[in-house]
Write a protein that holds these residues in place. Structure first.
Motif, PDB file in Angstrom:
ATOM      1  N   VAL A   1       1.049   3.515  -7.659  1.00 44.61           N
ATOM      2  CA  VAL A   1       0.941   3.119  -9.008  1.00 44.61           C
ATOM      3  C   VAL A   1       0.514   4.189 -10.141  1.00 44.61           C
ATOM      4  N   GLU A   2      -0.691   4.338 -10.120  1.00 42.81           N
ATOM      5  CA  GLU A   2      -1.005   6.208 -10.686  1.00 42.81           C
ATOM      6  C   GLU A   2       0.310   6.683 -10.500  1.00 42.81           C
ATOM      7  N   GLY A   3       0.354   7.206  -9.180  1.00 49.54           N
ATOM      8  CA  GLY A   3       1.477   8.875  -9.252  1.00 49.54           C
ATOM      9  C   GLY A   3       2.269   8.446  -9.857  1.00 49.54           C
ATOM     10  N   VAL A   4       3.159   6.708 -10.307  1.00 51.25           N
ATOM     11  CA  VAL A   4       4.356   6.578 -10.600  1.00 51.25           C
ATOM     12  C   VAL A   4       3.654   6.809 -12.928  1.00 51.25           C
ATOM     13  N   GLN A   5       2.708   6.364 -12.439  1.00 53.72           N
ATOM     14  CA  GLN A   5       2.441   6.931 -14.696  1.00 53.72           C
ATOM     15  C   GLN A   5       2.281   8.169 -14.486  1.00 53.72           C
ATOM     16  N   MET A   6       2.089   8.972 -13.924  1.00 54.44           N
ATOM     17  CA  MET A   6       1.425  10.513 -13.708  1.00 54.44           C
ATOM     18  C   MET A   6       2.528  10.780 -13.918  1.00 54.44           C
ATOM     19  N   ALA A   7       3.472  10.432 -13.317  1.00 52.00           N
ATOM     20  CA  ALA A   7       5.296  11.039 -13.287  1.00 52.00           C
ATOM     21  C   ALA A   7       5.375  11.237 -14.467  1.00 52.00           C
ATOM     22  N   GLN A   8       5.441   9.269 -14.612  1.00 50.38           N
ATOM     23  CA  GLN A   8       6.708   8.870 -16.044  1.00 50.38           C
ATOM     24  C   GLN A   8       5.724  10.229 -17.257  1.00 50.38           C
ATOM     25  N   THR A   9       3.998  10.062 -17.468  1.00 51.47           N
ATOM     26  CA  THR A   9       4.206  11.030 -17.972  1.00 51.47           C
ATOM     27  C   THR A   9       4.568  12.579 -18.388  1.00 51.47           C
ATOM     28  N   ILE A  10       4.559  12.834 -17.203  1.00 50.50           N
ATOM     29  CA  ILE A  10       5.150  14.002 -17.118  1.00 50.50           C
ATOM     30  C   ILE A  10       6.621  14.098 -17.618  1.00 50.50           C
ATOM     31  N   ILE A  11       7.656  13.543 -17.122  1.00 49.01           N
ATOM     32  CA  ILE A  11       8.740  13.037 -17.219  1.00 49.01           C
ATOM     33  C   ILE A  11       9.070  12.793 -18.523  1.00 49.01           C
ATOM     34  N   THR A  12       8.183  12.333 -19.516  1.00 44.02           N
ATOM     35  CA  THR A  12       8.593  11.351 -20.567  1.00 44.02           C
ATOM     36  C   THR A  12       8.285  13.117 -22.017  1.00 44.02           C
ATOM     37  N   SER A  13       6.684  13.555 -21.168  1.00 54.19           N
ATOM     38  CA  SER A  13       5.893  14.965 -22.357  1.00 54.19           C
ATOM     39  C   SER A  13       7.296  16.016 -22.310  1.00 54.19           C
ATOM     40  N   GLU A  14       8.291  16.001 -21.290  1.00 55.31           N
ATOM     41  CA  GLU A  14       8.771  17.925 -20.542  1.00 55.31           C
ATOM     42  C   GLU A  14      10.571  17.115 -22.216  1.00 55.31           C
TER      43      GLU A  14
ATOM     44  N   GLN B   1      -1.784  13.428  -1.588  1.00 54.33           N
ATOM     45  CA  GLN B   1      -2.458  12.099  -0.450  1.00 54.33           C
ATOM     46  C   GLN B   1      -4.001  11.770  -1.005  1.00 54.33           C
ATOM     47  N   ALA B   2      -4.711  13.267  -0.784  1.00 54.66           N
ATOM     48  CA  ALA B   2      -5.944  12.888  -1.161  1.00 54.66           C
ATOM     49  C   ALA B   2      -6.363  12.412  -2.530  1.00 54.66           C
ATOM     50  N   ALA B   3      -5.105  13.053  -3.200  1.00 54.09           N
ATOM     51  CA  ALA B   3      -5.430  12.347  -5.123  1.00 54.09           C
ATOM     52  C   ALA B   3      -5.330  11.027  -5.073  1.00 54.09           C
ATOM     53  N   GLY B   4      -4.882  10.649  -3.685  1.00 62.86           N
ATOM     54  CA  GLY B   4      -3.983   9.166  -4.079  1.00 62.86           C
ATOM     55  C   GLY B   4      -3.131   9.323  -5.465  1.00 62.86           C
ATOM     56  N   LEU B   5      -2.049  10.259  -5.486  1.00 63.88           N
ATOM     57  CA  LEU B   5      -1.073  10.223  -5.782  1.00 63.88           C
ATOM     58  C   LEU B   5       0.105   9.349  -4.934  1.00 63.88           C
ATOM     59  N   VAL B   6       0.530   9.898  -3.934  1.00 66.16           N
ATOM     60  CA  VAL B   6       0.774   9.550  -3.305  1.00 66.16           C
ATOM     61  C   VAL B   6       0.755   9.054  -2.136  1.00 66.16           C
ATOM     62  N   ARG B   7       1.422   8.410  -1.479  1.00 67.16           N
ATOM     63  CA  ARG B   7       0.652   7.108  -0.008  1.00 67.16           C
ATOM     64  C   ARG B   7       2.321   7.135   0.808  1.00 67.16           C
ATOM     65  N   ILE B   8       2.037   7.159   2.360  1.00 69.12           N
ATOM     66  CA  ILE B   8       3.070   7.162   3.009  1.00 69.12           C
ATOM     67  C   ILE B   8       3.262   5.975   4.082  1.00 69.12           C
ATOM     68  N   ASP B   9       4.183   5.427   3.376  1.00 75.29           N
ATOM     69  CA  ASP B   9       4.831   3.868   3.945  1.00 75.29           C
ATOM     70  C   ASP B   9       5.266   3.314   5.626  1.00 75.29           C
ATOM     71  N   GLU B  10       3.898   3.517   6.267  1.00 77.47           N
ATOM     72  CA  GLU B  10       4.631   3.972   8.259  1.00 77.47           C
ATOM     73  C   GLU B  10       4.543   2.643   8.690  1.00 77.47           C
ATOM     74  N   SER B  11       5.359   1.437   7.522  1.00 81.74           N
ATOM     75  CA  SER B  11       6.611   0.804   7.776  1.00 81.74           C
ATOM     76  C   SER B  11       7.930   1.056   8.587  1.00 81.74           C
ATOM     77  N   VAL B  12       8.502   1.958   8.147  1.00 84.71           N
ATOM     78  CA  VAL B  12       9.960   2.365   8.362  1.00 84.71           C
ATOM     79  C   VAL B  12       9.712   3.439   9.685  1.00 84.71           C
ATOM     80  N   LYS B  13      10.301   4.076   9.912  1.00 81.56           N
ATOM     81  CA  LYS B  13      10.404   4.867  11.521  1.00 81.56           C
ATOM     82  C   LYS B  13       9.345   5.986  11.398  1.00 81.56           C
ATOM     83  N   ARG B  14      10.055   6.513  10.239  1.00 83.17           N
ATOM     84  CA  ARG B  14      10.075   7.582   9.847  1.00 83.17           C
ATOM     85  C   ARG B  14       8.611   8.314   8.868  1.00 83.17           C
ATOM     86  N   GLY B  15       8.613   7.139   8.307  1.00 87.20           N
ATOM     87  CA  GLY B  15       7.932   7.669   7.730  1.00 87.20           C
ATOM     88  C   GLY B  15       8.232   7.960   6.128  1.00 87.20           C
ATOM     89  N   VAL B  16       8.299   6.777   4.496  1.00 90.80           N
ATOM     90  CA  VAL B  16       8.585   7.448   4.250  1.00 90.80           C
ATOM     91  C   VAL B  16       7.712   7.704   2.814  1.00 90.80           C
TER      92      VAL B  16
END
Lengths: 104, 233
Positions: free
Chosen positions: A87-100, A67-82
């Motif tokens: 966007v940058e987190g998605v890019q990074m995760a996809q790069t990791i998955i594709t490369s692996e 969260q501090a690195a700006g790669l995930v966030r909490i959507d607080e519009s949902v009761k327990r928060g998801v």
């Protein structure tokens, strides 16, 4: 009035990285959280805990660092928060998955 | 002639507000953010909303207390342009759908459009980015580059706020601490940097730092060996 010279073009970055070099230990947990969120979509902390199979304290630490690195966030519009990837987190995760996948 | 100018101006205000919004979402590549069909549609909706507001103001003949004809016209243009943008981004109330709170109002429509713009722009950028990062970071050693390359890029940028530098440093720390192959780490470093400084600066920095970022070669090439100083010179 005299203008102060610009004192910091990249000093904050360097200091921050070097500070953490001294105190942080290698951990793959943040990357595991990111790839899990990329594969299974947004989820709350409890579900994430079940998916990645990581002890709660370590999961929380990993989440906070992401969260501090700006790669995930909490959507607080949902009761327990998801938790969702930014966007940058998605890019990074996809790069990791594709490369692996390419390496496998 | 003035009437045409007024309609053009009100449309431009709406489109400009929408453009600023999109550019602020994609600071590293603003041209790419505007250069997609969903983005064009988003700007058009904003322009039409402003024009619609001006149309309503004219229908009801609201002059906002300005009696001089020309001044009243331009007052209407400015108020319609910015007023429509404010209304378009407002939510009137929130309803609970299951566990979720859903804002109801024009902002909901705009959010849906923004998601479409995000997806359109992301798809477009992802294809290009992946190829560019793979190419630019191909021979780069993460261990050699994770301090030098970002520092050089940030120095070129000159104006990255300290808070953003801190956040970027955290990303680099996460990558550095992760247990993954050096190649993936280099790719992630390139991706993170490209998001902050853009493709051009990253390419230029890698080009300038060149050999200093490449892994130490166990067998130096003959050309480099001939450059080396003889041991007893």
């Amino acid at each position: 009035m005299e203008n102060k010279p610009k004192s910091d073009d990249f000093g904050t970055f360097l200091e921050s990285v070097q500070r953490s070099e001294k105190r942080e230990t290698p951990s793959n947990i943040p990357m595991r959280i990111m790839t899990a969120l990329s594969r299974f979509g947004t989820m709350d902390l409890l579900k994430l805990m079940a998916v990645v199979d990581i002890p709660p304290t370590e999961l929380l630490e990993g989440f906070i660092s992401l969260q501090a690195a700006g790669l995930v966030r909490i959507d607080e519009s949902v009761k327990r928060g998801v938790i969702e990837l930014t966007v940058e987190g998605v890019q990074m995760a996809q790069t990791i998955i594709t490369s692996e996948e390419e390496q496998a | 002639m003035d009437a045409i100018l007024e309609w053009l101006a009100v449309g431009m205000i709406g489109a400009a507000v929408g453009a600023v919004e999109l550019i602020s979402r994609y600071k590293d590549e603003p041209d790419n953010a505007l250069n997609s069909w969903p983005a064009v549609f988003y700007l058009l909706i904003n322009a039409l909303a402003s024009a619609g507001a001006l149309g309503l103001i004219r229908v009801f003949n609201w002059d906002f207390g300005v009696s001089e004809a020309g001044a009243a016209g331009w007052t209407q243009v400015i108020l319609a342009g910015f007023g429509a943008m404010a209304i378009l981004r407002a939510s009137l109330f929130t309803v609970k759908v299951g566990a979720e709170s859903v804002p109801i109002g024009p902002s909901r429509f705009l959010e849906a459009l923004l998601i479409a713009v995000d997806q359109g722009v992301d798809r477009k950028r992802a294809q290009g980015r992946s190829a560019v990062v793979s190419k630019v970071m191909r021979d780069i050693s993460f261990e050699k580059a994770y301090l030098a390359l970002p520092s050089y890029c940030l120095a070129l940028m000159q104006n990255l706020p300290q808070a953003e530098q801190e956040q970027f440093a955290r990303k680099i720390n996460l990558i550095r601490n992760a247990k993954m192959s050096p190649r993936i780490k280099s790719l992630l470093l390139g991706l993170a940097l490209m998001n902050v400084v853009g493709e051009g600066v990253l390419k230029a920095a890698v080009e300038h730092l060149g050999e200093d970022l490449k892994p130490a070669s166990p067998n130096p090439s003959p050309a480099r060996r001939s450059d080396a100083r003889p041991p007893h010179a």
